[in-house]
Motif scaffolding. Structure first.
Motif, short mmCIF file in Angstrom:
data_model
loop_
_atom_site.label_atom_id
_atom_site.label_comp_id
_atom_site.label_asym_id
_atom_site.label_seq_id
_atom_site.Cartn_x
_atom_site.Cartn_y
_atom_site.Cartn_z
N GLU A 184 0.83 -1.21 0.00
CA GLU A 184 0.00 0.00 0.00
C GLU A 184 0.87 1.26 0.00
OE1 GLU A 184 -3.85 -1.82 2.41
OE2 GLU A 184 -2.11 -1.07 3.53
N PHE A 185 1.99 1.22 0.73
CA PHE A 185 2.91 2.34 0.74
C PHE A 185 3.48 2.60 -0.66
CE2 PHE A 185 7.27 3.92 0.90
CZ PHE A 185 7.08 5.13 1.55
N ASP A 186 3.91 1.53 -1.33
CA ASP A 186 4.45 1.67 -2.68
C ASP A 186 3.43 2.31 -3.61
OD1 ASP A 186 6.78 0.45 -1.75
OD2 ASP A 186 6.25 -1.52 -2.57
N PHE A 187 2.18 1.90 -3.51
CA PHE A 187 1.09 2.47 -4.31
C PHE A 187 0.91 3.95 -3.94
CE2 PHE A 187 -3.38 3.51 -5.02
CZ PHE A 187 -3.53 3.15 -6.35
N TYR A 188 0.93 4.24 -2.64
CA TYR A 188 0.78 5.61 -2.16
C TYR A 188 1.85 6.52 -2.77
CZ TYR A 188 1.26 9.58 1.03
OH TYR A 188 1.40 10.84 1.55
N ILE A 189 3.11 6.10 -2.70
CA ILE A 189 4.20 6.94 -3.21
C ILE A 189 4.06 7.15 -4.72
CG2 ILE A 189 6.70 6.96 -3.67
CD1 ILE A 189 5.96 7.90 -0.86
N ARG A 190 3.68 6.12 -5.45
CA ARG A 190 3.49 6.29 -6.90
C ARG A 190 2.43 7.35 -7.20
NH1 ARG A 190 3.92 0.68 -6.94
NH2 ARG A 190 1.68 0.41 -7.14
#
Length: 157
Positions: free
Chosen positions: A13-19
């Motif tokens: 979810e963090f990776d998606f958030y940063i993108r």
């Protein structure tokens, strides 16, 4: 009745958030500094990497999904300093279709409860001048202006 909860982000979810955060942040940078889109994207990327050098595991930083009735509606990112007993709100983002329904207010109230439980004494944030909706929300919630950054673009004659 609608319920709001804050749920810590998983790594995925963090990776998606940063993108998604990089282009949103770049847009605000470009709008407020009048720099080009590419430079704003590079600035946003660099700034986020410097703020979150260990990503979702950066000490003191907490990243949450905002969930309403089991549906994702937004994000919250804060930094807590145990030393100074202060918290800084880096972002509250509510998806457009869930705005103007009190969801931002409820999410911040939940966050404040969490901060009080942790002994935090001061809750700080920055808001871009063009974000009038956020300014109104923060003022309604009791935030006070403690400083103002101003800018004037100069051109050569």
């Amino acid at each position: 009745m609608n319920t709001i909860k804050l749920q810590r982000m998983s790594q995925e979810e963090f990776d998606f958030y940063i993108r998604n955060k990089v282009p949103r942040y770049a847009e605000s940078i470009a709008k407020n500094t009048k720099i080009g889109e590419q430079q704003a994207l590079e600035t946003a990327e660099q700034k986020l990497k410097s703020l979150l050098p260990e990503g979702n595991n950066t000490p003191g930083h907490l990243l949450f999904n905002v969930i309403q009735d089991n549906t994702f509606i937004g994000y919250i990112w804060i930094k807590i300093s145990d030393e100074t007993k202060q918290a800084f709100l880096y972002e509250i983002y509510i998806e457009e279709q869930f705005r103007s329904r009190g969801n931002g207010t409820l999410a911040i109230q939940l966050l404040e409860e969490l901060l009080v439980e942790q002994g935090i004494k001061s809750f700080n944030l920055h808001v871009f001048g063009h974000n009038t909706g956020a300014l109104k929300l923060y003022e309604r919630m009791g935030f006070n202006i403690v400083g103002v950054n101003m800018q004037k673009k100069l051109t050569s004659t």
